[in-house]
Design an enzyme around this catalytic site. Structure first.
Site, PDB file in Angstrom:
ATOM      1  N   GLU A 111      52.065  37.314  41.416  1.00 49.63           N
ATOM      2  CA  GLU A 111      51.134  37.401  40.290  1.00 49.63           C
ATOM      3  C   GLU A 111      50.114  36.304  40.522  1.00 49.63           C
ATOM      4  O   GLU A 111      50.333  35.145  40.217  1.00 49.63           O
ATOM      5  CB  GLU A 111      51.891  37.233  38.971  1.00 49.63           C
ATOM      6  CG  GLU A 111      51.120  37.721  37.766  1.00 49.63           C
ATOM      7  CD  GLU A 111      50.488  36.578  37.012  1.00 49.63           C
ATOM      8  OE1 GLU A 111      49.250  36.417  37.159  1.00 49.63           O
ATOM      9  OE2 GLU A 111      51.208  35.868  36.308  1.00 49.63           O
TER      10      GLU A 111
ATOM     11  N   CYS B 180      45.462  32.780  33.859  1.00 50.02           N
ATOM     12  CA  CYS B 180      45.060  33.733  34.904  1.00 50.02           C
ATOM     13  C   CYS B 180      44.352  34.919  34.272  1.00 50.02           C
ATOM     14  O   CYS B 180      43.633  35.641  34.950  1.00 50.02           O
ATOM     15  CB  CYS B 180      46.217  34.126  35.801  1.00 50.02           C
ATOM     16  SG  CYS B 180      47.612  34.683  34.904  1.00 50.02           S
TER      17      CYS B 180
HETATM   18  C1  UN1 Z   1      49.105  33.241  33.106  1.00 50.35           C
HETATM   19  O1  UN1 Z   1      48.013  32.765  32.852  1.00 50.35           O
HETATM   20  O2  UN1 Z   1      49.667  33.018  34.210  1.00 50.35           O
HETATM   21  O3  UN1 Z   1      48.277  37.257  28.828  1.00 50.35           O
HETATM   22  C2  UN1 Z   1      49.910  34.041  32.160  1.00 50.35           C
HETATM   23  C3  UN1 Z   1      48.249  36.024  28.676  1.00 50.35           C
HETATM   24  C4  UN1 Z   1      49.570  35.302  28.565  1.00 50.35           C
HETATM   25  C5  UN1 Z   1      50.144  35.026  29.914  1.00 50.35           C
HETATM   26  C6  UN1 Z   1      49.202  34.388  30.880  1.00 50.35           C
HETATM   27  N1  UN1 Z   1      50.491  36.104  27.821  1.00 50.35           N
HETATM   28  O4  UN1 Z   1      47.220  35.382  28.604  1.00 50.35           O
END
Ligand code: UN1
Length: 512
Positions: free
Chosen positions: A265, A299
């Site tokens: 990921e 992310c």
């Molecule tokens: C991440 O930034 O690695 O959808 C995860 C989202 C959160 C998870 C982010 N539930 O922004």
């Protein structure tokens, strides 16, 4: 700015902490010390003894022993252990959330939200523990049964990033645990304390249930040693990695070369399309949360806006006015919505990207400055940035883990979708439009090429019930909800002949 460190004791964090755990805390005499610095003030809050190669061996060996037991425990009973972990996490929601804030700088409501994400996953995993279904398939042969079943994989290595220091562990570890796997967690070296605190909470449940050592394990240490050993170790059946694209490539190459499994990921470069049919007020709130939330370090952060030319000026003016109102400061304080970046290097990366943007011909409309003065002495606070850019710019093609929002203009939806898809990453995407034809086109096969596609909500803040991950250089892995559990198990196809002849498939007659 001051930070209160007294709560650390309640989480079992001392001044110096062991950084390896296989049911017992391990600390080799030659372990090097990792200093943990809070980006809030820049001060050292504690230190951690990093895992040595000897610790690594002890942890992996214990995990292999534990797996032999854990795989025989019925899945609903494993679910009960995860239910108790969820109960324990509920008690620590505030304290653990505060530790996330201390260590990586996201605001307290987001720190607590992340712990809620762990609790949600625990609940999900408990239900899942009774639903690890396989299919029964119609056999072409008489008196034959054809079905598939799912078995535990083994030891799962979980390498997590600083930005979601605890939630991402739970996505992997709690699902893997109900699947019958044992877990070795290597957290980011920027956020080792939250990992230690979580390990202690889990360990309490493990000990109270009389479970053996080695089911949930921890290794804190550099990626170049501990991480690399995990990648090369055949005993690690699956490496789940959350982090940057260059690191993910390394994981894929090393794990792939031993034909191991990896779940990736990686970075996102997420866009929101704002159509001429958008509810601009809703879009504005979504952009603010998506681009400024977590100081641009999710992310799923909104990094690009693709705005229809007819609403461009109106929307951009609203956006700049909203950015001017963003309270920046101590993420522990109520009312603040943007804290510091995780460390000075992250600020340097942001400034480097903005320099590149200007060189390529882009213009900054707002922000992008380092905040100075006594309050911000640690050098980690910036103003969030809005910039005009073109899709072909190098900086727009890259993910800079900082609050920079690139504005791009479009004339018709096909062009907007082309811009949205015109980057190497494919994690999250969104459209704001009240026109169902536009929305459906965006969600259809000619639309967004991302793992996540939303309409009238932003790119970040996904619920745990869906599978989380993305396409292209985002790595293709899926974690968290839906049937993402299948990545943590091995599928076995079974054929049983309960007749008294031996018919062959495809009607083959062999020696008859
Ligand atoms: C991440 O930034 O690695 O959808 C995860 C989202 C959160 C998870 C982010 N539930 O922004």
């Amino acid at each position: 700015m001051k930070v209160d460190l007294s709560f650390l004791k309640e989480l079992g964090i001392g001044e110096k902490n062991a950084g390896a755990h296989n049911g017992e805390w391990l600390q080799s005499p030659d372990a090097s010390l990792l200093e943990v610095i809070t980006p809030i003030t820049g001060e050292t809050v504690a230190s951690v003894y990093q895992a040595t190669p000897q610790d690594y061996e002890k942890v992996v060996a214990e995990s292999r022993k534990a797996f032999k037991y854990w795989r025989t425990v019925p899945a609903p009973k494993r679910g009960e252990v995860v239910r108790l972990i969820g109960e324990e996490l509920r008690k620590y929601k505030h304290l653990l959330g505060k530790l996330v804030t201390l260590e990586m700088g996201k605001i307290l409501p987001e720190g607590e939200g992340e712990v809620q994400e762990m609790i949600d996953i625990a609940d999900f995993a408990v239900g899942l523990s009774r639903q690890l279904y396989g299919l029964t398939i119609a056999s072409e042969r008489e008196r034959h049964r054809l079905y598939e079943q799912w078995h535990p994989l083994g030891t799962v290595g979980v390498i997590t990033a600083f930005n979601f220091p605890v939630a991402v562990w739970s996505w992997n570890a709690l699902i893997a645990a109900v699947c019958g796997d044992v877990v070795i967690w290597k957290p980011s070296s920027d956020t080792p304390l939250t990992a230690i605190a979580v390990q202690k909470i889990v360990d309490k449940v493990v000990k109270a249930q009389g479970l053996p050592n080695g089911i949930f394990n921890l290794l804190i240490g550099p990626g170049s040693t501990v991480g690399q050993m995990m990648l090369e170790d055949k005993r690690i059946s699956l490496v789940s990695f959350t982090g940057s694209i260059p690191m993910g490539r390394r994981v894929a190459e090393h794990v792939g070369s031993r034909l191991g499994k990896s779940l990736l990921e990686l970075g996102g470069n997420n866009a929101i399309i704002i159509s001429e049919n958008a509810n601009l007020e809703m879009a504005l709130r979504a952009v603010l949360f998506g681009a400024v939330g977590t100081a641009g370090q999710r992310c799923t952060t909104t990094r690009r806006l693709v705005i229809h030319e007819s609403v461009y000026e109106t929307f951009v003016n609203k956006l700049i006015a909203a950015y001017k109102q963003v309270p920046i400061g101590n993420p522990m304080d109520a009312g603040v919505i943007m804290g510091p970046l995780v460390k000075r290097e992250a600020v340097a990366d942001m400034m480097e990207a903005l320099k590149g943007l200007k060189e390529e011909g882009g213009g900054i409309l707002y922000g992008g400055e380092l905040l100075e003065g006594e309050e911000y002495a640690c050098g980690c606070y910036v103003t969030p940035c809005i910039a005009e850019a073109k899709i072909g710019y190098k900086v727009v093609q890259n993910e800079t883990f900082a609050p920079i929002l690139y504005l791009l203009k479009y004339k018709d939806l096909d062009e907007a979708i082309e811009i949205q898809n015109g980057v190497p990453q494919g994690l999250s995407s969104a459209i704001f439009s009240t026109n169902m034809m536009e929305v459906e086109r965006f969600l259809g096969p000619e639309g967004s090429d991302c793992g996540i596609a939303n309409a009238n909500i932003g790119t970040s803040g996904a619920e745990i019930g869906g599978a989380f991950g993305g396409e292209k250089e985002t790595g293709g892995g899926r974690e968290s909800g839906s049937d993402a559990w299948k990545a943590y198990m091995r599928r076995q196809t079974v054929t049983i002949n309960w007749g008294s002849s031996l018919p062959l498939a495809q009607g083959i007659k062999f020696g008859e």
